[in-house]
Design an enzyme around this catalytic site. Structure first.
Site, PDB file in Angstrom:
ATOM      1  N   SER A   1      -3.508   5.076  -5.889  1.00 40.20           N
ATOM      2  CA  SER A   1      -4.367   5.428  -4.757  1.00 40.20           C
ATOM      3  C   SER A   1      -4.032   6.816  -4.224  1.00 40.20           C
ATOM      4  O   SER A   1      -4.929   7.598  -3.878  1.00 40.20           O
ATOM      5  CB  SER A   1      -4.229   4.387  -3.644  1.00 40.20           C
ATOM      6  OG  SER A   1      -4.755   3.140  -4.043  1.00 40.20           O
ATOM      7  N   TYR A  61     -12.509  -4.804  -5.565  1.00 37.84           N
ATOM      8  CA  TYR A  61     -12.867  -3.882  -6.624  1.00 37.84           C
ATOM      9  C   TYR A  61     -14.110  -4.361  -7.354  1.00 37.84           C
ATOM     10  O   TYR A  61     -14.417  -5.548  -7.394  1.00 37.84           O
ATOM     11  CB  TYR A  61     -11.699  -3.726  -7.614  1.00 37.84           C
ATOM     12  CG  TYR A  61     -10.523  -3.007  -7.023  1.00 37.84           C
ATOM     13  CD1 TYR A  61     -10.427  -1.629  -7.092  1.00 37.84           C
ATOM     14  CD2 TYR A  61      -9.524  -3.708  -6.370  1.00 37.84           C
ATOM     15  CE1 TYR A  61      -9.343  -0.964  -6.532  1.00 37.84           C
ATOM     16  CE2 TYR A  61      -8.443  -3.052  -5.811  1.00 37.84           C
ATOM     17  CZ  TYR A  61      -8.364  -1.676  -5.895  1.00 37.84           C
ATOM     18  OH  TYR A  61      -7.295  -1.025  -5.340  1.00 37.84           O
ATOM     19  N   GLN A 116       0.808  -1.214   0.000  1.00 37.74           N
ATOM     20  CA  GLN A 116       0.000   0.000   0.000  1.00 37.74           C
ATOM     21  C   GLN A 116       0.844   1.269   0.000  1.00 37.74           C
ATOM     22  O   GLN A 116       0.456   2.275  -0.586  1.00 37.74           O
ATOM     23  CB  GLN A 116      -0.938  -0.007   1.207  1.00 37.74           C
ATOM     24  CG  GLN A 116      -2.069  -1.008   1.099  1.00 37.74           C
ATOM     25  CD  GLN A 116      -2.990  -0.974   2.299  1.00 37.74           C
ATOM     26  OE1 GLN A 116      -2.722  -0.281   3.282  1.00 37.74           O
ATOM     27  NE2 GLN A 116      -4.076  -1.730   2.246  1.00 37.74           N
TER      28      GLN A 116
END
Length: 515
Positions: A131, A226, A125
């Site tokens: 993102s 998703y 991440q």
């Protein structure tokens, strides 16, 4: 190793992948950083800040000839010629749609790491550029909408009258959608949001928005979190929800992307039903757009006066913030690739994160990567279940309603018997008591949270009256009355003391310097 940070190769030079702070941290890993003149001009990062951070300013050929080249956009033909064999390129490469670029990089012996191919696992991440930029784009979408909208987002109460808050409808509750929801809520708008993933509802509500529900459009929880392509029935149900919400909205923000492709969520019929002056911000414009009137990169005004914004550079419109995030991602990546902090790059292709990003290596195209293993252990066998009839979802509600009705009826009967058996003087007191309970319940239960502190002060005053009355009854000739008065005085004292203590602590939160 020498890390080069050239100016953006694309049409938008405002974003930079290596900021002065990132250059300082990369130097701490043992690397030498060279930057091209003007690399940070678009983000208002002057060259002297890079020099103060330990970087060196060099010409374009020197920067592109570094051991590791870090940039945001994929290189063009001229930049490819400047890359030396054996170099490492870190950039957004769109590997799924640009096989010719991957082949050219492999032919030159370049190791290419795609920032936009980070595996979607928890450990990666901190490397997720998409993102990070989506979060900025969601925030900026609300700013752009507020600029176009002809009113304030928050409601106003003035001597001249009141105005309602703007109504904002957000389609999609991914990173960008949630950022838009949070920003619009913070500006005081009435926000409604929809996502086909059922797990997104809790996230929407946690930000203070209202969830738009369309049961026929909801998909099952996906393995990767998703949304996938909808069936025809699901799409029709979703479009019905969109039509209802857009007709009432002042601002609509769309973020729906399915594997990089933007499905149509706002039709021209829906646009014609929107009020003149309404605004649509299409965050999916890079994928073609969710709105049928969207023109990527442009502002469009429909015949009905609805503004449709298809800007594709929303993250670049906040260049300092976006560049800071990009620089952090680059530092995190090179920290992963420099485990010994000795300036030597160690490309561990056994690491699923590194392998997932590596699209060219040792003269070969390595895209697509192998699937990322979720768990090395086999999943436990599911226990055998005996088939049972499907439960009626309304049966439990009906049972609860029946219990409440029966208990209420019993309470009414008991109250009637009590009144019938009471002396005439007590009937009046019981009536006042019953009315006080009913009125008190509805008053307290409908008080907004913002008034809890002043309400507590009022209950303290009531408790004080109770304490005075109890003290007057202590010493009565009846021991029962005296006992009840002592208990009432003790409870009222605890309530008063605790109420003032809590009020003091809450008010202390608003004093300057309070922690």
């Amino acid at each position: 190793m020498r890390i080069g940070a050239p100016r953006a190769a694309g049409a938008d030079p405002r974003l930079v992948a290596v900021t002065p702070d990132a250059a300082r941290r990369l130097a701490g890993l043992g690397h030498d950083v060279v930057v091209e003149p003007g690399v940070g001009d678009g983000a208002r990062l002057p060259a002297h800040e890079y020099v103060a951070a330990g970087a060196r300013v060099a010409d374009r050929a020197d920067v592109w000839g570094a051991d590791v080249v870090v940039t945001l956009d994929p290189p063009g033909p001229a930049e490819l010629d400047l890359l030396r064999p054996g170099a490492t390129l870190v950039a957004q490469l769109a590997p799924a749609t640009r096989p010719e670029l991957l082949a050219a990089l492999a032919a030159r012996g370049v190791t290419a790491l795609a920032l936009d191919a980070v595996p979607r696992i928890s450990r990666a991440q901190s490397l997720d550029v998409l993102s990070a930029l989506s979060n900025v784009a969601g925030y900026r979408a609300v700013v752009e909408a507020a600029e176009e909208f002809g009113g304030m987002f928050t409601g106003q109460v003035t001597a001249a009258g009141s105005t309602p808050p703007a109504r904002v409808f957000v389609i999609g509750a991914g990173v960008a959608g949630l950022a838009a929801v949070g920003t619009a809520v913070s500006l005081g708008a009435e926000v409604h949001a929809f996502d086909v993933r059922p797990e997104a509802a809790e996230q929407i509500e946690s930000l203070g928005a209202r969830v738009v529900r369309a049961a026929d459009a909801v998909q099952q929880v996906s393995a990767d979190g998703y949304a996938s392509a909808q069936s025809a029935d699901q799409e029709a149900a979703a479009l019905r929800a969109y039509a209802e919400q857009t007709a009432q909205a002042d601002v609509v923000i769309t973020t729906a992307l399915v594997r990089g492709t933007a499905p149509v969520t706002i039709t021209r019929t829906m646009l014609d039903a929107m009020r003149p002056g309404s605004v649509v911000v299409d965050l999916a414009a890079p994928g073609g757009g969710n709105c049928e009137a969207t023109v990527p990169g442009q502002r469009v005004v429909t015949d009905r006066g609805v503004v449709v914004l298809g800007y594709t550079d929303l993250a670049a419109r906040l260049p300092q913030h976006s560049s800071r995030l990009l620089g952090t991602v680059v530092v995190n990546l090179l920290t992963l690739l420099t485990p010994a902090e000795d300036g030597r790059l160690a490309l561990d292709l056994d690491d699923p994160v590194v392998r997932g990003m590596t699209v060219a290596h040792a003269g070969e195209v390595t895209w697509p990567p192998p699937p990322v293993p979720v768990s090395a252990a086999p999943p436990p066998a599911a226990p055998e279940r005996v088939a049972t009839p499907a439960a009626d979802p309304g049966a439990e509600r009906r049972r609860r309603g029946m219990r409440r009705t029966v208990l209420g009826a019993l309470g009414v009967v008991a109250g009637g018997l009590l009144v019938a058996a009471s002396p005439p003087d007590a009937v009046g007191h019981l009536t006042v008591f019953a009315l006080a309970v009913v009125v008190g319940f509805y008053v307290i239960s409908n008080v907004t949270h913002a008034l809890h502190t002043p309400l507590m002060a009022q209950t303290n005053a009531i408790s004080g009256i109770i304490m005075v009355g109890a003290l007057l009854q202590i010493g009565d000739s009846s021991p029962v009355v005296t006992a009840i008065a002592v208990v009432a005085a003790a409870l009222a004292g605890v309530n008063v003391f605790g109420g003032f203590l809590v009020t003091r602590r809450m008010l202390g939160m608003f004093r300057r310097g309070a922690s």
